[in-house]
Enzyme design. Structure first.
Site, PDB file in Angstrom:
ATOM      1  N   LYS A   1       0.594  -1.617  -0.003  1.00  0.00           N
ATOM      2  CA  LYS A   1      -0.132   0.119  -0.192  1.00  0.00           C
ATOM      3  C   LYS A   1       0.998   0.811  -0.249  1.00  0.00           C
ATOM      4  O   LYS A   1       0.188   2.113  -0.590  1.00  0.00           O
ATOM      5  CB  LYS A   1      -0.809  -0.155   0.952  1.00  0.00           C
ATOM      6  CG  LYS A   1      -2.244  -0.602   0.808  1.00  0.00           C
ATOM      7  CD  LYS A   1      -2.955  -0.514   2.161  1.00  0.00           C
ATOM      8  CE  LYS A   1      -4.603  -1.984   1.711  1.00  0.00           C
ATOM      9  NZ  LYS A   1      -5.815  -1.214   2.869  1.00  0.00           N
TER      10      LYS A   1
ATOM     11  N   LYS B   1      -4.660 -10.892  -6.874  1.00  0.00           N
ATOM     12  CA  LYS B   1      -6.266 -10.839  -6.002  1.00  0.00           C
ATOM     13  C   LYS B   1      -7.079  -9.185  -6.516  1.00  0.00           C
ATOM     14  O   LYS B   1      -6.052  -8.133  -7.268  1.00  0.00           O
ATOM     15  CB  LYS B   1      -5.920 -10.377  -4.260  1.00  0.00           C
ATOM     16  CG  LYS B   1      -6.748 -10.358  -3.898  1.00  0.00           C
ATOM     17  CD  LYS B   1      -6.309 -10.028  -2.367  1.00  0.00           C
ATOM     18  CE  LYS B   1      -6.114  -8.384  -2.080  1.00  0.00           C
ATOM     19  NZ  LYS B   1      -5.602  -7.978  -1.169  1.00  0.00           N
TER      20      LYS B   1
ATOM     21  N   LYS C   1     -10.330  -3.486  -4.643  1.00  0.00           N
ATOM     22  CA  LYS C   1     -10.737  -2.205  -4.559  1.00  0.00           C
ATOM     23  C   LYS C   1     -10.731  -1.547  -5.181  1.00  0.00           C
ATOM     24  O   LYS C   1     -10.680  -0.370  -5.612  1.00  0.00           O
ATOM     25  CB  LYS C   1     -11.546  -1.836  -3.143  1.00  0.00           C
ATOM     26  CG  LYS C   1     -12.215  -2.515  -2.121  1.00  0.00           C
ATOM     27  CD  LYS C   1     -12.089  -1.935  -0.639  1.00  0.00           C
ATOM     28  CE  LYS C   1     -13.164  -2.904   0.352  1.00  0.00           C
ATOM     29  NZ  LYS C   1     -13.038  -2.476   1.500  1.00  0.00           N
TER      30      LYS C   1
HETATM   31  P1  TYM Z   1     -10.930  -5.381   4.143  1.00  0.00           P
HETATM   32  O1  TYM Z   1     -11.942  -3.778   3.742  1.00  0.00           O
HETATM   33  O2  TYM Z   1      -9.883  -4.588   3.193  1.00  0.00           O
HETATM   34  O3  TYM Z   1     -11.274  -6.599   2.915  1.00  0.00           O
HETATM   35  C1  TYM Z   1     -12.208  -6.924   3.834  1.00  0.00           C
HETATM   36  C2  TYM Z   1     -12.790  -8.581   3.922  1.00  0.00           C
HETATM   37  O4  TYM Z   1     -12.457  -9.073   3.063  1.00  0.00           O
HETATM   38  C3  TYM Z   1     -11.487 -10.011   2.531  1.00  0.00           C
HETATM   39  N1  TYM Z   1     -11.191 -10.262   0.820  1.00  0.00           N
HETATM   40  C4  TYM Z   1     -11.349 -10.969  -0.275  1.00  0.00           C
HETATM   41  N2  TYM Z   1     -11.177 -12.718   0.330  1.00  0.00           N
HETATM   42  C5  TYM Z   1     -10.977 -12.888  -0.910  1.00  0.00           C
HETATM   43  N3  TYM Z   1     -10.344 -12.611  -1.838  1.00  0.00           N
HETATM   44  C6  TYM Z   1     -10.194 -11.570  -2.299  1.00  0.00           C
HETATM   45  N4  TYM Z   1      -9.680 -10.645  -2.723  1.00  0.00           N
HETATM   46  C7  TYM Z   1     -10.519 -10.434  -1.445  1.00  0.00           C
HETATM   47  N5  TYM Z   1     -10.345  -9.135  -0.577  1.00  0.00           N
HETATM   48  C8  TYM Z   1     -10.354  -9.093  -0.022  1.00  0.00           C
HETATM   49  C9  TYM Z   1     -10.660  -9.562   3.232  1.00  0.00           C
HETATM   50  O5  TYM Z   1      -9.373 -10.508   3.711  1.00  0.00           O
HETATM   51  C10 TYM Z   1     -10.687  -9.905   4.233  1.00  0.00           C
HETATM   52  O6  TYM Z   1     -11.528 -10.479   4.958  1.00  0.00           O
HETATM   53  N6  TYM Z   1      -7.819  -5.506   7.416  1.00  0.00           N
HETATM   54  C11 TYM Z   1      -8.653  -5.830   6.836  1.00  0.00           C
HETATM   55  C12 TYM Z   1      -9.892  -5.658   8.234  1.00  0.00           C
HETATM   56  C13 TYM Z   1     -10.185  -5.781   9.384  1.00  0.00           C
HETATM   57  C14 TYM Z   1     -10.230  -7.086  10.218  1.00  0.00           C
HETATM   58  C15 TYM Z   1     -10.025  -6.473  11.516  1.00  0.00           C
HETATM   59  C16 TYM Z   1     -10.338  -7.822   9.706  1.00  0.00           C
HETATM   60  C17 TYM Z   1      -9.522  -4.443  10.210  1.00  0.00           C
HETATM   61  N7  TYM Z   1      -9.942  -5.253  11.114  1.00  0.00           N
HETATM   62  C18 TYM Z   1     -10.311  -7.227  11.919  1.00  0.00           C
HETATM   63  C19 TYM Z   1     -10.647  -8.954  10.594  1.00  0.00           C
HETATM   64  C20 TYM Z   1     -10.385  -9.185  11.860  1.00  0.00           C
HETATM   65  C21 TYM Z   1      -9.314  -5.883   5.488  1.00  0.00           C
HETATM   66  O7  TYM Z   1      -8.413  -6.075   4.616  1.00  0.00           O
HETATM   67  O8  TYM Z   1     -10.682  -5.288   5.460  1.00  0.00           O
END
Ligand code: TYM
Length: 349
Positions: free
Chosen positions: A116, A208, A211
């Site tokens: 990032k 991957k 967003k």
């Molecule tokens: P975020 O918003 O980037 O992603 C949210 C969830 O979506 C999953 N994800 C995917 N799974 C499969 N294939 C993909 N291409 C893909 N892209 C995203 C992510 O693995 C995530 O589960 N850091 C976290 C947010 C967070 C969080 C936490 C999660 C903040 N605090 C505590 C668990 C526990 C995240 O990546 O969000």
């Protein structure tokens, strides 16, 4: 409430464009977890979102949209606790304490920060660097035992376990910690798996689905209409070979593997089952079948998301209620953490 042995926590960032990876890798799993004997907390992590600059008005809308997506996908806000992170001050409080437990060397290994921040690392926010520590605080403020996430979060969950372990060890002799035989914080189990733990870009099966990909054709957004979904799948990159009948035949064919994984996840079967039905088929047969399946699963969610998103008062009431219930768990936990660390705190009446 305290009767549950398991506590499930997960979060999603309100940074726009929720996509099929977020749904299949995370949100749909959140819904499934409601079937366990567990208290589930699902959090819109707005404090994580601002580690990269967000337009304030857009952010507010995105917080509501992720909440609407949770509910539209089937999260029941009475059974589960649905809330946004910034309404529960214990996340930030615990993150500070964890900043004093986590080591620089641990954070320097985080690959997501490197991705990032890109080349201009000196210009990245300190929040972006500290992102995984706040994530550990999210999870451990509730002493969560299970965290369903996509594969890309694995390293962050390992860090969460390391922080819990180090805190437990560092304060093992603290009087307030002595009654917790295994330490105050649990060593949280990540729940990662299934055919959609890592959904790949429709334009490049080695990247991957994300967003932040500049190409909208690389992902299926949860808000895409039926025509857009069908068109994106039709245009998805593939190779010229028909589908194999065995899993081994998907090796070195990342795009084919991804589409088969999507079909499997959307229809709740294994990749093997999909190849049993489609082995030998051309993409000209498989893609329309996948598009129909995706539309049939996603269109009702998109419709419900649109309906709920326009009901701002309802969404905000869900978040207010969820935040109150979340804080009722986190506050007493933080009181104990403060006692363990050795702070003098105001007694509660
Ligand atoms: P975020 O918003 O980037 O992603 C949210 C969830 O979506 C999953 N994800 C995917 N799974 C499969 N294939 C993909 N291409 C893909 N892209 C995203 C992510 O693995 C995530 O589960 N850091 C976290 C947010 C967070 C969080 C936490 C999660 C903040 N605090 C505590 C668990 C526990 C995240 O990546 O969000």
């Amino acid at each position: 409430m305290a009767a549950f042995k398991e506590l499930v926590f997960s979060g999603v960032q309100p940074t726009g464009n929720l996509h099929l990876g977020n749904y299949l890798g995370a949100i749909r799993r959140f819904v499934e977890m409601q079937g366990r004997e567990a208290q589930c907390l699902y959090c819109v992590v707005d404090m994580h979102a601002i580690t990269l600059w967000q337009d304030p008005e857009a952010l507010r809308g995105q917080i509501r949209e992720v909440t609407a997506a949770f509910l539209a996908a089937g999260i029941d806000p009475k059974r589960s606790i649905v809330f946004n992170q910034s309404q529960v001050p214990q996340h930030a409080e615990l993150a500070w304490i964890f900043n004093c437990v986590a080591r620089l060397g641990w954070l320097n290994r985080m690959t997501q920060f490197k991705d990032k921040a890109g080349k201009d690392r000196e210009n990245a926010s300190i929040g972006l660097y500290d992102y995984p520590v706040l994530m550990a605080a999210d999870i451990l403020a509730y002493r969560a035992t299970h965290v369903p996430v996509g594969e890309d979060q694995k390293q962050h969950l390992e860090l969460t376990r390391d922080i819990a372990q180090k805190f437990n060890t560092d304060f093992a002799q603290s009087i307030a910690a002595r009654e917790y035989d295994d330490g105050f914080f649990p060593i949280t189990e990540p729940i990662i798996g299934g055919p959609a733990a890592r959904v790949m870009s429709l334009r490049d099966g080695t990247k991957k689905m994300s967003k932040s990909d500049p190409s909208d054709n690389s992902r299926i957004n949860l808000t895409d209409d039926a025509d857009t979904i069908a068109q994106k799948i039709r245009r998805a990159k593939t190779d010229p070979e028909p589908l194999p009948s065995e899993i081994a035949g998907l090796k070195e064919r990342p795009e084919a593997d991804n589409l088969v994984g999507l079909y499997a996840a959307l229809s709740d079967v294994s990749r093997e089952d999909v190849l049993r039905d489609f082995g030998g088929a051309q993409f000209s047969t498989f893609k329309p079948a996948l598009a129909d399946l995706a539309v049939s699963k996603l269109a009702p969610i998109a419709g419900e998301m649109r309906r709920l998103s326009s009901d701002t008062a309802y969404i905000e009431a869900v978040l207010a209620d969820g935040s109150e219930r979340a804080e009722a768990i986190a506050r007493p936990n933080l009181d104990i953490v403060k006692d363990i660390v050795g702070f003098v705190r105001r007694p509660r009446g």
